[in-house]
Enzyme design. Structure first.
Site, PDB file in Angstrom:
ATOM      1  CE1 TYR A   1      -1.262  -1.923   4.091  1.00 41.52           C
ATOM      2  CE2 TYR A   1      -3.090  -2.778   2.702  1.00 41.52           C
ATOM      3  CZ  TYR A   1      -2.397  -2.557   3.918  1.00 41.52           C
ATOM      4  OH  TYR A   1      -3.151  -3.353   4.791  1.00 41.52           O
ATOM      5  CD  GLU A   2      -1.185   5.321   3.579  1.00 44.77           C
ATOM      6  OE1 GLU A   2      -2.223   4.677   3.191  1.00 44.77           O
ATOM      7  OE2 GLU A   2      -0.856   6.376   3.320  1.00 44.77           O
ATOM      8  N   GLY A   3       2.648   3.531   0.465  1.00 44.66           N
ATOM      9  CA  GLY A   3       3.915   3.875   0.238  1.00 44.66           C
ATOM     10  C   GLY A   3       4.977   2.527   0.573  1.00 44.66           C
TER      11      GLY A   3
END
Ligand SMILES: Cc1cc2nc3c(=O)[nH]c(=O)nc-3n(C[C@H](O)[C@H](O)[C@H](O)COP(=O)(O)OP(=O)(O)OC[C@H]3O[C@@H](n4cnc5c(N)ncnc54)[C@H](O)[C@@H]3O)c2cc1C
Length: 591
Positions: free
Chosen positions: A434-436
């Site tokens: 997550y978060e890229g």
């Protein structure tokens, strides 16, 4: 059950011996002497060990439950959340104008490491709120700030970030959630978001959802996206809670780890929302918080591994198995402890050398963010922007690897849930996604950050590494550090040169090597950190520090990193220089 004790001593070492925060001269750093930071860290360590860590296994085994449309968190989470609020831990680095304590971000980062190590899933309720707080603080109108921030700083209300939809995660340009303007200036938000962390729960009176959606007139792709404040309960002008907004939880996702955090499908059915920041500039608004958010996930990666390492170390000292090859070390026992075996040592040294390097790297990143925010230091901001994908991608990849290595020390017992080592590996895994996702971090680094502002930030980074090596010329004690760092830094520069020479005519040549570049740069960053830590440890010993075991251990651990980990840079360079051909050789049908 696993235990966790915060390594406040090492945190103090990084803050004071390496970063010299007490003499940084930054606004907001006035109180940052050793006594002050020690008091804050000790208090946070107590909360971590006594309040948060005991709930880590509970959160994992019970998980969150959706009942009658409302999410119930695991037993004890409500009391722990109340204790965090009561202690002011949710407000550490928040703006005093809205009830925060105004402490430096670097100190909040150190405290955050402990909270994540103790209980990552629990800490996310507050962590997501902090992200939403930062967005409103940076982009809200004075009225929006006054209305939402005090309650978010205290965590009476929590926050969420809603980007992902079923058909789009990385490629947000395909977003379908719509925002229709209303006569009173509000918007009606309609659409479905998935995987929303802390999307609903029973820990707060209200939840302030920040939602990305497309308003009319913005055009195709990410350009048309705007950011909206969509509260679970509408907030009246006097601050009291009004009607329930039509926002509902479709379901809670069943997932591999972080069971104590509710990951929700959120349905917005004409929910009332208010524009945050400029119309059609939602992506830009999200990007202003990216450095902090990604550093926070990088921190999660190594902080979970820190807890895993502590337990693996204790197990390796306790578990009797086999004899040392050089002769029995526990002759009165049936066998020697695991820690006598060189391969167990290798494993533990890999973990320790990574974790201490990762801590220094993360605190340095946080300190650079402070320099940017508090002193308007554009060079610091540029540097941390360059390193952000490395902080996120490298530290989470290695953090997961470290959690698995810690699990390995337990042999079969590491695979059995009872010992808790499996949870560390499962929890750490999401940080790579997550978060890229990490592949996208590498893309950001090579495709965007290297060339940003004419490449001046990467040039400044190379100069900084060169200057660090030069500063220790003639110091024999530093040679194992500077010699290795020079080689690794040259390999990083050679990789950058390869991209410059080949990337324009064949972008696949650059992107086939982007992941290796992210790791190569991660190693150089940790090599730089270890050089600085070795210098600081020698300085402390020269000044007559009494805790010689700590400082000598620090130097030996650094030497291990330089000798055993930094050579990976050569492998990464060789892969990068092999270009696109080996990666792209097969047609899709040949797979
Ligand atoms: C537990 C959990 C919590 C989450 N919390 C939140 C939250 O609070 N809010 C929120 O909005 N989202 C959240 N997410 C969503 C998360 O951020 C996305 O899953 C993530 O960004 C990846 O998007 P995706 O799953 O759609 O994968 P995709 O975008 O489909 O990507 C799949 C794979 O392809 C790779 N890829 C994609 N595009 C490219 C490219 N151009 N070049 C190279 N590789 C590429 C990616 O690296 C990835 O490995 C959460 C997810 C989980 C599992």
């Amino acid at each position: 059950m696993p235990t966790y004790t915060a390594n406040t001593k090492d945190m103090q070492f990084v803050l004071h011996d390496v970063l010299n925060v007490s003499s940084a001269g930054l606004p907001g750093y006035e109180d940052m002497d050793r006594d002050f930071t020690e008091a804050v860290l000790d208090a946070a360590a107590k909360v971590s060990a006594e309040v948060l860590a005991p709930l880590n296994t509970v959160g994992d085994t019970e998980g969150c439950v959706l009942e009658n449309g409302v999410v119930r968190t695991p037993t004890g989470f409500d009391r722990a959340f109340a204790a965090m609020k009561e202690g002011g831990w949710t407000a550490l680095d928040c703006d005093p104008e809205y009830g925060g304590q105004g402490m430096p971000y670097v100190l909040a980062t150190a405290v955050g490491e402990m909270f994540v190590s103790a209980n990552m899933a629990f800490n996310m309720y507050q962590g997501l709120t902090h992200g939403a707080y930062s967005a409103i603080h940076a982009h809200g109108t004075p009225e929006q700030k006054a209305k939402y921030l005090p309650k978010m700083v205290s965590c009476d209300w929590t926050g969420t970030m809603n980007l992902t939809e079923p058909h789009c995660g990385t490629d947000l340009g395909m977003m379908r959630t719509k925002a229709e303007p209303q006569a009173d200036g509000s918007y009606k938000i309609t659409g479905q978001k998935i995987f929303i962390s802390a999307g609903d729960h029973d820990l707060a009176e209200n939840i302030i959802h920040l939602v990305l959606a497309k308003a009319p007139g913005g055009g195709e792709g990410t350009k048309g996206i705007s950011l909206f404040i969509v509260p679970k309960f509408l907030v009246n002008d006097d601050g009291s809670l009004g009607d329930r907004n039509p926002v509902s939880v479709g379901k809670i996702e069943e997932k591999m780890g972080i069971h104590g955090n509710s990951t929700c499908v959120m349905n917005y059915d004409g929910a009332t929302g208010w524009l945050l920041g400029d119309l059609h500039k939602g992506m830009r608004a999200m990007f202003t918080m990216m450095n902090e958010a990604r550093l926070g996930v990088g921190l999660q990666g190594y902080a979970v591994a820190e807890a895993a390492y502590q337990n693996a170390l204790a197990y390796a000292k306790d578990r009797l198995q086999g004899r040392a090859v050089t002769g029995a070390e526990n002759p009165n026992g049936p066998a020697d402890p695991l820690i006598v075996h060189p391969d167990i040592r290798r494993n533990l040294m890999d973990q320790k050398a990574f974790l201490e390097g990762a801590r220094a790297f993360t605190f340095w990143g946080a300190h650079l963010i402070d320099r940017g925010h508090k002193a308007g230091d554009a060079a610091a901001e540029g540097l941390v922007g360059l390193m952000t994908p490395v902080l996120k991608g490298f530290l989470t990849d290695k953090g997961f690897e470290t959690a698995v290595a810690a699990q390995q020390v337990y042999g079969g017992h590491g695979y059995i849930e009872e010992w808790g080592m499996s949870q560390f590996a499962r929890d750490a895994r999401i940080t790579m996604i997550y978060e890229g996702a990490n592949g996208v971090q590498a893309l950001d680094l090579v495709g965007r950050k290297l060339a940003q502002d004419g490449g001046k930030h990467v040039m400044a980074f190379f100069e900084m590494v060169k200057a660090e090596c030069k500063a220790h010329e003639g110091d024999e004690r530093m040679k194992p550090f500077t010699d290795a760092l020079k080689v690794a830094s040259k390999q990083l520069q050679a990789a950058g040169m390869f991209f410059m020479q080949n990337g324009m005519k064949n972008p696949n040549a650059a992107l086939s090597g982007s992941y290796d570049f992210m790791h190569l740069m991660g190693h150089v960053c940790l090599g730089l950190m270890w050089t600085r830590m070795a210098k600081a440890a020698h300085a402390a010993l020269d000044a007559g520090a009494t805790d010689t075991a700590f400082y000598e251990g620090k130097i030996a651990t650094g030497r291990y990193y330089m000798a055993r980990q930094l050579p990976a840079c050569g492998m990464h360079l060789a892969r990068i220089e092999s270009g696109a051909e080996p990666v792209m050789a097969l047609s899709v049908d040949q797979f």
